[in-house]
Design a protein around this motif. Structure first.
Motif, PDB file in Angstrom:
ATOM      1  N   ILE A 142       0.823  -1.206   0.000  1.00  0.00           N
ATOM      2  CA  ILE A 142       0.000   0.000   0.000  1.00  0.00           C
ATOM      3  C   ILE A 142       0.863   1.265   0.000  1.00  0.00           C
ATOM      4  CG2 ILE A 142      -0.291   0.326   2.505  1.00  0.00           C
ATOM      5  CD1 ILE A 142      -3.341   0.797   1.788  1.00  0.00           C
ATOM      6  N   VAL A 143       2.073   1.180   0.586  1.00  0.00           N
ATOM      7  CA  VAL A 143       2.989   2.320   0.519  1.00  0.00           C
ATOM      8  C   VAL A 143       3.404   2.575  -0.920  1.00  0.00           C
ATOM      9  CG1 VAL A 143       5.371   3.018   1.072  1.00  0.00           C
ATOM     10  CG2 VAL A 143       3.833   2.308   2.892  1.00  0.00           C
ATOM     11  N   GLY A 144       3.408   1.519  -1.734  1.00  0.00           N
ATOM     12  CA  GLY A 144       3.736   1.677  -3.147  1.00  0.00           C
ATOM     13  C   GLY A 144       2.827   2.654  -3.866  1.00  0.00           C
ATOM     14  N   ARG A 145       1.619   2.862  -3.320  1.00  0.00           N
ATOM     15  CA  ARG A 145       0.690   3.815  -3.926  1.00  0.00           C
ATOM     16  C   ARG A 145       1.092   5.264  -3.659  1.00  0.00           C
ATOM     17  NH1 ARG A 145      -5.347   1.163  -2.878  1.00  0.00           N
ATOM     18  NH2 ARG A 145      -4.893  -0.859  -3.864  1.00  0.00           N
ATOM     19  N   PRO A 176      -6.087   0.879   9.829  1.00  0.00           N
ATOM     20  CA  PRO A 176      -5.524   2.237   9.864  1.00  0.00           C
ATOM     21  C   PRO A 176      -4.759   2.605   8.601  1.00  0.00           C
ATOM     22  CG  PRO A 176      -5.121   1.121  11.946  1.00  0.00           C
ATOM     23  CD  PRO A 176      -5.649   0.087  11.002  1.00  0.00           C
ATOM     24  N   LEU A 177      -3.964   1.684   8.063  1.00  0.00           N
ATOM     25  CA  LEU A 177      -3.179   2.001   6.872  1.00  0.00           C
ATOM     26  C   LEU A 177      -4.059   2.186   5.642  1.00  0.00           C
ATOM     27  CD1 LEU A 177      -0.065  -0.333   7.270  1.00  0.00           C
ATOM     28  CD2 LEU A 177      -0.080   2.162   7.288  1.00  0.00           C
ATOM     29  N   PHE A 178      -5.014   1.270   5.463  1.00  0.00           N
ATOM     30  CA  PHE A 178      -5.873   1.359   4.277  1.00  0.00           C
ATOM     31  C   PHE A 178      -6.709   2.637   4.300  1.00  0.00           C
ATOM     32  CE2 PHE A 178      -9.866   0.578   2.021  1.00  0.00           C
ATOM     33  CZ  PHE A 178      -9.370   0.255   0.764  1.00  0.00           C
ATOM     34  N   GLY A 211      -5.160  10.635   3.119  1.00  0.00           N
ATOM     35  CA  GLY A 211      -3.890  11.163   2.641  1.00  0.00           C
ATOM     36  C   GLY A 211      -2.749  10.999   3.627  1.00  0.00           C
ATOM     37  N   MET A 212      -2.736   9.893   4.359  1.00  0.00           N
ATOM     38  CA  MET A 212      -1.677   9.632   5.342  1.00  0.00           C
ATOM     39  C   MET A 212      -0.301   9.666   4.677  1.00  0.00           C
ATOM     40  SD  MET A 212      -1.057   6.144   7.599  1.00  0.00           S
ATOM     41  CE  MET A 212      -2.492   6.353   8.664  1.00  0.00           C
ATOM     42  N   GLY A 213       0.656  10.303   5.334  1.00  0.00           N
ATOM     43  CA  GLY A 213       2.016  10.375   4.817  1.00  0.00           C
ATOM     44  C   GLY A 213       2.854   9.187   5.237  1.00  0.00           C
TER      45      GLY A 213
END
Length: 461
Positions: A267-270, A414-416, A423-425
């Motif tokens: 998901i960080v890849g996004r 939380p991550l998703f 817009g979490m950094g």
């Protein structure tokens, strides 16, 4: 205070823990070095290869961890049989691990044929990276039965506290892997230039080498006679059933832990190339702490199984705390290095010519992320060691429930939600990782201090 220290010294098991765990840590260090050099070679080859290798590698590792975890759980049975003085059960237990390995080979081939492409299309990474991810993942799955076999065969040794053969086999695998990796990635010494495919092939070859190092000693004349290895080639429904009963939850516990990080990377890849590349580098660096902790956890599980088999849970407690003390010394030293020289460490994974204009940004972001890693590797020590005790006792159902609850509530949701909708950094995302490990640490510590594991014994249930 001095009297307490003298009392602890009498019951501590530093020497015994070191004797069992240090060879396992050395073997894990060999694995870490292979992964470390693998990613350094690929980072110098291309930024796309670096961006693809961690998501694909972690995803493959997730599957291999589950299957290998079930096969490797034979070590707990062997440890308890060994502690209880029942050597006649060790041979038949090993065969159940080997039979499960063969089943795993079929499952992995099916995944390689039918799951690889749809899986990484679903992930949604850049098309150029996706092609490389599919290639790397597919090859690892095709040869993955060898990885599962290593876990089953290693269990024969670690369950009885003989960890040096496992260490030696892994070191030999590393010696073969590193030059072969470099040659197949870059196309030197008469080898074809295969890039990321070459890295995967070299990994599979090294697995095969480790299997070839472990199998002959096991099936030597001495062990064949001592454990009746040729007379016990049969499917034992009772032991196989227990292997699934305890091994599957135990393997799922560890696999869900890995899945949380797999989901994190995917998901960080996004967020883009810089957050993904920086996170990939930092996760590779954190393996310097994770792999030794994993080696200690295998050793402590074995020592716990032997102690409970002998009816001496106090020996398991002393082993656990001795392991924590030794591991904390290493982890704290590593944490100081991460805080004092982050840019120097991260620069090993990057080459300006292959990073374009992203070099400085990746260096800056990665250096900040290493601060988060410094916190979570310290928490991870307690989690890994206490979980190892519970696993060695057979308290795998609680482990599965705890990791499931923490993964869902502290990482996945939380991550998703945070990345997709709020817009979490990247720094907030890594904050979730630290929170996740902290919650796991609290849950597993509570269960350990609860003491129910002291009354458990998988070979009698």
């Amino acid at each position: 205070m001095f009297k307490q220290w003298q009392k602890w010294r009498k019951k501590s098991r530093y020497r015994a823990v070191s004797g069992v765990c240090v060879p396992l840590v050395t073997g894990m260090a060999a694995t870490t070095v292979m992964e470390f050099t693998d990613r350094i070679f690929l980072s110098h080859y291309s930024v796309n290869a670096l961006s693809a290798v961690v998501p694909a590698g972690v995803t493959a590792f997730l599957i291999l961890c589950f299957l290998g975890g079930v096969a490797g759980y034979v070590s707990v049975f062997i440890a308890q049989y060994h502690g209880a003085g029942m050597p006649e059960k060790i041979g038949i237990t090993l065969w159940q691990g080997i039979f499960f390995t063969l089943l795993s080979g079929v499952i992995l081939l099916l995944i390689a044929c039918f799951v690889s492409t749809p899986l990484f299309i679903l992930v949604g990474h850049n098309p150029e990276i996706r092609v490389l991810e599919i290639q790397y993942f597919t090859i690892l799955c095709q040869g993955g039965m060898l990885h599962v076999a290593i876990q089953a065969l290693s269990g024969f040794f670690t369950g009885r506290g003989m960890t040096r053969p496992v260490m030696s086999a892994n070191i030999i695998g590393m010696v073969v892997n590193i030059p072969l990796n470099y040659a197949l990635i870059n196309g030197i010494w008469g080898m074809p230039e295969l890039g990321i495919r070459g890295a995967a092939i070299a990994t599979v070859v090294s697995w095969g080498v480790v299997v070839l190092c472990l199998a002959p000693p096991i099936f030597s004349r001495y062990f064949i006679l001592e454990f009746k290895l040729l007379e016990t080639i049969a499917l034992d429904r009772d032991i196989m059933g227990k292997l699934f009963k305890y091994g599957v939850p135990g393997a799922l516990q560890f696999s869900l832990d890995i899945f949380a990080f797999t989901f994190f990377i995917l998901i960080v890849g996004r967020m883009g190339i810089v957050p993904l590349a920086a996170s990939n580098i930092v996760i590779s660096i954190s393996s310097l702490a994770f792999m030794p902790a994993l080696g200690f956890s295998f050793g402590i599980s074995s020592m716990t199984g032997q102690a409970l088999g002998k009816g001496r849970p106090e020996e398991a407690r002393a082993a656990a705390w001795s392991g924590i003390h030794l591991l904390m010394l290493y982890t704290m030293s590593l944490g100081v290095l991460f805080l004092c020289a982050p840019e120097t460490i991260i620069s090993f994974f990057m080459k300006k010519g292959t990073m374009g204009g992203s070099y400085e940004e990746i260096l800056r972001v990665g250096s900040i992320i290493l601060r988060f890693v410094t916190v979570y590797i310290l928490l991870d020590v307690f989690y890994m060691i206490f979980a190892a005790v519970l696993k060695g006792a057979g308290d795998t159902r609680f482990l599965l429930l705890a990791i499931s609850a923490a993964t869902l509530s502290c990482m996945l949701i939380p991550l998703f939600v945070g990345i997709t909708y709020w817009g979490m950094g990247i720094y907030a995302a890594w904050g979730c990782v630290v929170f996740f490990i902290g919650i796991l640490c609290l849950l597993i510590s509570w269960r350990y201090h609860n003491g129910k594991w002291e009354q458990m014994l998988v070979i009698r249930n």
